[in-house]
Structures are given as C-alpha cells and as structure tokens.
Design an enzyme around this catalytic site. Structure first.
Site, short mmCIF file in Angstrom:
data_model
loop_
_atom_site.label_atom_id
_atom_site.label_comp_id
_atom_site.label_asym_id
_atom_site.label_seq_id
_atom_site.Cartn_x
_atom_site.Cartn_y
_atom_site.Cartn_z
N ASP A 167 0.85 -1.19 0.00
CA ASP A 167 0.00 0.00 0.00
C ASP A 167 0.88 1.24 0.00
O ASP A 167 1.98 1.22 -0.54
CB ASP A 167 -0.91 -0.02 1.24
CG ASP A 167 -2.21 0.71 1.00
OD1 ASP A 167 -2.26 1.93 1.27
OD2 ASP A 167 -3.18 0.08 0.53
N HIS A 204 -3.09 5.84 4.36
CA HIS A 204 -3.91 4.72 3.91
C HIS A 204 -3.34 3.39 4.40
O HIS A 204 -4.05 2.55 4.97
CB HIS A 204 -3.98 4.75 2.37
CG HIS A 204 -5.01 3.88 1.75
ND1 HIS A 204 -4.74 2.61 1.31
CD2 HIS A 204 -6.32 4.10 1.44
CE1 HIS A 204 -5.83 2.09 0.76
NE2 HIS A 204 -6.81 2.98 0.83
N SER A 410 -11.22 -0.84 0.52
CA SER A 410 -9.83 -0.84 1.01
C SER A 410 -9.75 -1.29 2.47
O SER A 410 -8.75 -1.88 2.89
CB SER A 410 -9.23 0.56 0.92
OG SER A 410 -8.82 0.87 -0.38
#
Length: 470
Positions: A167, A204, A410
C-alpha cells in the site's frame, strides 16, 4: 457544482505520474485509466507477433505511422512482460487513444487462434478507484475508541501470523499507536506538502495496518510503500513491485492488497500473470479489495478469486455499510466477490499521535448519493467542500490527531485478512488458505447486497452504526 470525481482523480494521478501520458478507458468513462501509446505482451515470441501484427495493421488500414511501433529493450523482469510502443503518446487527448485501440483490434484474430489474450493496455493500478476510496478520511476524536476495537489476545513474535500490506507506507510516528508498536516496513516518502498539509491517501497503509492489528493482535505486520505516488502504479511495474514486496521478507501467510483496476475483461491482468502464477505455487493467501465503482464489472486482482485456477489463492472482499446489514453504496459486487465485511466509517489510526497535522479536502460531497442509494452514505455525509471539485468556495480543512473514520473496500479487506489470521491463531492452523476455507465454511452470517444474499464476516469487536435516511 457537483464534483466529477473520476476526472478529479485522473488529474491527480496524472500529476503524480507526470512523465506518463494517461488516457481514460475505454472512452470518457470511469472504468479505468491506462498509459497512452503503449501496449503489453508476454516476452519472446508473443511480443514479436504483437509488434509485427500491429505494424502491419497500421501500415495497411490507418493513417498512423508504422515506425512508431517498436518493442522496448529485452527485459529480464520476473513478470515476463514487454512494453511495446504503438503510437505517439502525445497524439489525441485524454479521452481517447486510437493507436492503442487499433493495436488491440489488430490482434483479435490472432488471439482467437491462440485461445488466449496476447495484448493488453497498460492499466493504472490504484487505491484511487473511481477514482477514490469510498470517501476521504474524517477526524475521529481520541476519546472515541477504534472500530473495530482491539480484540483480546497477546502478540507472540514466535507464533505470530505474517501479514504483508502492500500500500502506501507507514507514517513516521506510527509506533506511537500501541497496536502498531511492532509493525515494520517502509515509511511514507512524503507525508505533507511544502505547506505542511497532509497529502491525499497518506495514512492509507497505516490505517489498514491498524485494522489488521485490531482484529488479529497476534500478527507480524509488514507494510510496503509500493503505492506512494497518489496510490497509483502502472500495471507492468506493479507485477515486478509485488515480487519485490514478497521477496524482501519471504512470502507471507497473508497478503492484504487494497488496490486494483478493472479492464473490461474477465481473464485478469496481463501484467500480473507472472506474479499470480507464482502466488498459486506458494501457500500465501491474497486478500484483495473488490473496488469502489459500485459496479459488477470484475476488478483485478480481486476477481481472480472467481477463476478456478486461483480460487484457493485469492479471496475478494466487498464492503458493507455502517450497519453491516446491506452493501455499501460504493462497493463493487457480483459473483466474483466472495465475501463482504464492514467497510463504512471504520475507525483506525491515520497518523501517529506525536503532533496534529492539517488536511485539506480534495473532493466535495454530493447533494445525494451518486449511486442512487437512499441512506445517509459517505457520498453526502459528513458534508465538506473540496479544492478539486469547486473553485468557487474555500475548501474545508481539518486536523488529524491520530484516529480517523474512513470508508472503502480498502478497509473491509484488512478486516477479512485479520479474521483469517485470527482463525489461524485460534485453531493452530498453519495454512492460511485452509484457514480461509474453514472460516467461510463455518460462517453463518449473511447480508443483502443488490438483492443477493451474500456471505458476511463481521469482527466480534466491530460496532454497527445506525444509518438514517438520506
């Protein structure tokens, strides 16, 4: 003015990849983004066939210059992919690339004879699907516990389940969050812009790692910063980067991946062929996000879960809304999505807790759900104005002090990865693929997604949040 989310994100990805001319595909739609003037083929004879076929096609049937068609230098990458330039990348605008379209058409007959695909666009693989997660993060007070809350159990480095998160990188002060104290990996390269503003999608990977750790405390989590550039990477590079990620520390038990792309096809991504074939030969379980296009179109690599050769190695995850009873408005869906988990308004660590950091919203919310749903979804709530959507007003700025509320497939994905890891620990199961099968077989929970009764996994410590009408 209503935001044009896909176009806003296209511009942002283009700025992150300034040397790569991009186009929208297959036309001015929100299906996928790809590199202009370039196609992909397998190394060797197939690349030679593609090059010659495209050159002949352009010479005989179009006004394009055949001399533009040329293979890149021979490559030795593990993905086994050759880039072939088929046109001038500067030709046309971002809504069309007739050179690439012509190259794909010219190979149809040859593909029919071969019984498989020989040529592909070079798609952008991204966490920025449609092109964003379900929403942008919202600050959550430190007095509000994470959701899901940390599960019981202890961390044992000897018997911990290995989880690799590919990621964006970790925030520099991620260790100030106790759940991530033993998380390792790559740091985010650039957390803020020159004005000290948190960049979009930064955090994230940290948010995802926090969700895994909350559901499965006995995990050895490693985060790789493969997707630092606006969460985007070209398909031909992504296969190679995945090899790099797994080989740095050895193939993990579980690979959690919250990125991908659609491609208008049902046979996967050519650029990931090599990696997926190697994955199949390993014991690693790939848990992959189904994407946020609110579409039934297969989204890769998650949709490999629907292909017989990969059904055991890949688990695709869709998102449930905050009450856990129905599908989230943004979640992709269809028979290729094998399980759903909560993915709306989860709470985890976005930044570390050393110092507050400001964030400016990039996208404005909508007056109504852009997918036509009637509940108070993340399309419209909480309200904010974004700098990319509306130039007439001042964008909203907030401060993050650690926790955030965020939505998207996600984040449903690491919940499922964590549940598989927790099952391995609880049942002393060494095989992650067997653990996934056992977990899904024993599961008795379901939800409704687009009228279908689908398997749902809800962590025991996850708290449902009532959703009111829009």
């Amino acid at each position: 003015m209503a935001p044009k989310r896909f176009h806003e994100q296209f511009d942002q990805i283009q700025r992150a990849l300034p040397d790569v001319p991009l186009a929208m595909g297959p036309d001015d739609s929100a299906e996928f983004i790809y590199e202009k003037g370039v196609v992909l083929a397998r190394d060797g004879e197939e690349a030679h066939l593609v090059e010659n076929t495209v050159r002949t096609h352009f010479t005989e049937t179009t006004g394009l210059v055949a001399d533009h068609v040329r293979r890149g230098a021979p490559q030795t990458n593990r993905s086994g992919i050759t880039r072939i330039q088929v046109g001038d990348p500067g030709h046309g605008d971002r809504t069309a690339d007739r050179a690439v379209a012509g190259a794909l058409r010219s190979l149809r007959e040859a593909e029919g004879r071969a019984g498989r695909r020989l040529v592909s666009r070079n798609h952008v693989v991204s966490i920025a699907v449609n092109a964003c997660p379900g929403d942008e993060p919202v600050p959550a007070p430190l007095t509000q516990p994470p959701n899901p809350a940390p599960a019981g159990g202890t961390y044992d480095p000897v018997g911990a389940v290995g989880v690799l998160v590919v990621d964006t990188g970790l925030m520099h002060d991620h260790g100030s969050y106790p759940l991530l104290a033993h998380t390792e990996g790559d740091l985010q390269i650039r957390e803020t812009d020159p004005d000290g503003i948190l960049q979009q999608y930064v955090g994230h990977g940290t948010f995802i790692a926090g969700l895994v750790a909350a559901v499965a405390p006995n995990t050895e989590i490693t985060v790789r910063n493969t997707l630092n550039d606006a969460g985007a990477i070209l398909e031909d590079q992504f296969g190679e980067k995945l090899f790099d990620a797994v080989e740095q520390g050895g193939w993990p038990d579980i690979l959690s991946l919250s990125a991908g792309t659609s491609n208008g096809r049902v046979d996967g991504l050519l650029g990931l062929d090599g990696f997926l074939r190697e994955l199949r030969a390993q014991r690693t379980l790939l848990v992959a996000a189904a994407g946020n296009n609110a579409s039934a179109t297969p989204f890769w690599p998650a949709a490999y879960a629907s292909l017989p050769d990969y059904a055991d190695a890949v688990l695709s995850v869709g998102a449930l809304r905050a009450d856990g009873e129905f599908g989230a408005c943004f979640s992709n869906h269809g028979a290729w999505v094998k399980v759903y988990a909560p993915g709306e308004r989860l709470i985890s660590s976005l930044t570390g807790f050393d110092a507050p950091v400001p964030y400016v919203y990039q996208h404005s919310t909508y007056e109504a759900c852009r997918y036509g749903f009637g509940y108070a979804c993340t399309c419209r709530s909480p309200r904010h104005t974004g700098v990319l959507s509306d130039g007439s007003g001042k964008p909203d700025q907030v401060m993050f002090e650690g926790f955030a509320s965020w939505s998207g497939t996600s984040f449903a994905t690491p919940l499922v990865a964590g549940l598989v890891a927790a099952h391995m620990t609880a049942h002393k199961e060494d095989d992650p693929r067997a653990a996934a099968r056992q977990l899904l077989t024993a599961n008795t929970e379901f939800a409704e997604v687009r009228g279908a009764h689908v398997p749902a996994l809800r962590p025991a410590t996850w708290r449902s949040v009532p959703v009111g009408p829009a």
